[in-house]
Design an enzyme around this catalytic site. Structure first.
Site, PDB file in Angstrom:
ATOM      1  N   LYS A 186      -1.744  -1.926   8.211  1.00 46.72           N
ATOM      2  CA  LYS A 186      -3.187  -1.950   8.459  1.00 46.72           C
ATOM      3  C   LYS A 186      -3.529  -3.061   9.440  1.00 46.72           C
ATOM      4  CE  LYS A 186      -7.507  -1.782   5.854  1.00 46.72           C
ATOM      5  NZ  LYS A 186      -8.113  -1.856   4.501  1.00 46.72           N
ATOM      6  N   HIS A 240      -3.289  -9.646   4.346  1.00 41.92           N
ATOM      7  CA  HIS A 240      -4.740  -9.787   4.504  1.00 41.92           C
ATOM      8  C   HIS A 240      -5.063 -10.649   5.721  1.00 41.92           C
ATOM      9  CE1 HIS A 240      -5.552  -9.006  -0.070  1.00 41.92           C
ATOM     10  NE2 HIS A 240      -5.393  -7.901   0.629  1.00 41.92           N
ATOM     11  N   ARG A 246      -0.432  -2.709  -6.584  1.00 41.88           N
ATOM     12  CA  ARG A 246      -0.537  -3.796  -5.576  1.00 41.88           C
ATOM     13  C   ARG A 246      -1.446  -4.908  -6.098  1.00 41.88           C
ATOM     14  NH1 ARG A 246      -0.768  -4.979   0.200  1.00 41.88           N
ATOM     15  NH2 ARG A 246      -2.860  -5.521   0.886  1.00 41.88           N
ATOM     16  N   HIS A 267      -2.839   1.938  -5.946  1.00 38.00           N
ATOM     17  CA  HIS A 267      -3.249   0.625  -5.429  1.00 38.00           C
ATOM     18  C   HIS A 267      -3.348  -0.408  -6.554  1.00 38.00           C
ATOM     19  CE1 HIS A 267      -4.284  -0.994  -1.536  1.00 38.00           C
ATOM     20  NE2 HIS A 267      -5.240  -1.722  -2.072  1.00 38.00           N
ATOM     21  N   TYR A 296      -8.639 -12.060  -6.239  1.00 40.46           N
ATOM     22  CA  TYR A 296      -7.698 -12.094  -7.363  1.00 40.46           C
ATOM     23  C   TYR A 296      -7.895 -13.318  -8.249  1.00 40.46           C
ATOM     24  CZ  TYR A 296      -5.608  -8.293  -4.810  1.00 40.46           C
ATOM     25  OH  TYR A 296      -5.431  -7.102  -4.168  1.00 40.46           O
ATOM     26  N   ARG A 314       0.870  -1.172   0.000  1.00 38.80           N
ATOM     27  CA  ARG A 314       0.000   0.000   0.000  1.00 38.80           C
ATOM     28  C   ARG A 314       0.908   1.223   0.000  1.00 38.80           C
ATOM     29  NH1 ARG A 314      -1.817  -3.503   4.189  1.00 38.80           N
ATOM     30  NH2 ARG A 314      -3.837  -4.481   3.743  1.00 38.80           N
TER      31      ARG A 314
END
Length: 371
Positions: free
Chosen positions: A254, A344, A321, A318, A353, A229
């Protein structure tokens, strides 16, 4: 003469005017006198919603000090006058409510929420409190929240994610105040399930080949090569790069989590050339006065490169990424490893994805070919 530059941009689904100037206490204090001007931690800039009235307000307010206003970039984006419903004008917060909002911000910070979340919750709560003043009430009822939701969010055509942020911010404020209210009855719209935009490997190459500035090229290459990110990349410090183990240590990203991601051999050569040229002292990418580099500048560089390569997709920082994750999947990398590299919490987030991977789609036999 002091100079201020006004630039068009978008933020949280809205067209905005960014107010750029070399750091100056007098300019900062003068700009903050305008109630509609906000500070964005994400953009590292003061901004206001882009409208004819706000443009005129800014010009007049800045010229009161006889400072120079550079608005050439705004001239290129003319806003047509509109005869639609008048915009909702919110009154200014009282001194007491302003103080309470400051206490609310400290309370959120003590909860160890991220800076972006804290700033967003404080901003949306300020809008709600100003709306309550407009309605001449201090009774923060479900009915008032629903009215605010309709007038300030729905009629203004703001995004679903912003609407949910507003409700979350108000909930936190009421909890801070010790007000018991049942907000579960307020209907939250479901966020649109959109597939991410992904670049091909050739498109990524074309974008990077179009960037001549070494710092810009290194930063954008890092986003793609490590799947970062933009905030993670800008927070990186020199000692986060482990060239012996070929890993990058991402600290307190995050969700307040640490993780490791890949350090590309090809990228490491580029990084060493950048380091020798710029000699950063603390943050890997430094802006003016040794502070963190601005993500607005990085986005502007990417946008220009995309335009030069004539790629017609919507490309953001983004997107690099997203492209990293998709290309790993197409090369046969296990989805669980991709989840770890991206940081994640849930594999469900990473599974998106599989919907954009060319490899998985190519393996499906089209029944039309059997006709």
């Amino acid at each position: 003469m002091k100079s201020i530059t006004l630039l068009p941009n978008s933020h949280k689904g809205l067209k905005i005017i960014m107010i750029h100037f070399p750091f100056d206490e007098e300019i900062k204090n003068h700009i903050k006198l305008l109630p509609e001007v906000k500070w964005s931690q994400t953009l590292k800039s003061f901004y206001t919603k882009d409208s004819i009235s706000n443009r005129n307000l800014l010009y007049k307010h800045i010229r009161l000090k006889h400072w120079f206003v550079d608005y050439n970039k705004l001239k290129k984006q003319v806003i047509p006058s509109s005869k639609t419903t008048a915009k909702l004008v919110l009154p200014v917060l009282s001194k007491n409510l302003g103080l309470e909002l400051s206490n609310f911000k400290r309370w959120l910070q003590q909860k160890r929420l991220s800076d972006n979340t804290v700033n967003t919750y404080v901003e949306v709560t300020a809008f709600f409190l100003r709306y309550a003043i407009l309605k001449k009430t201090e009774n923060y009822s479900v009915k008032l929240i629903e009215q605010f939701n309709y007038d300030f969010i729905f009629k203004e055509n703001k995004s679903v994610s912003y609407q949910n942020q507003c409700i979350n911010g108000i909930k936190k404020f009421l909890l801070f105040r010790g007000v018991e209210i049942e907000l579960s009855n307020i209907k939250r719209p479901k966020k649109e399930k959109q597939l991410p935009s992904v670049l091909s490997v050739d498109e990524v190459k074309a974008i990077f080949n179009n960037i001549t500035n070494l710092k810009h090229k290194t930063l954008l290459s890092l986003l793609y090569s490590a799947g970062l990110r933009i905030g993670e990349a800008l927070n990186l410090k020199i000692d986060n790069i482990d060239s012996k183990r070929m890993l990058i240590h991402i600290k307190q990203a995050k969700g307040k989590k640490d993780r490791y991601t890949l350090l590309s051999h090809s990228f490491l050569k580029l990084l060493r050339a950048y380091y020798l040229a710029y000699k950063p002292k603390d943050f890997l990418f430094e802006g003016q006065n040794g502070k963190k580099y601005s993500n607005a500048s990085a986005q502007a560089v990417l946008k220009k490169s995309v335009q030069n390569t004539k790629i017609n997709k919507k490309v953001t920082l983004h997107t690099l990424r997203h492209s990293f994750a998709t290309h790993l999947l197409e090369n046969g990398t296990d989805i669980r490893y991709i989840q770890e590299l991206l940081g994640h919490s849930s594999p469900k987030t990473t599974m998106i994805y599989t919907h954009v991977s060319q490899t998985s789609l190519k393996n499906i036999k089209n029944p039309f070919d059997e006709l």
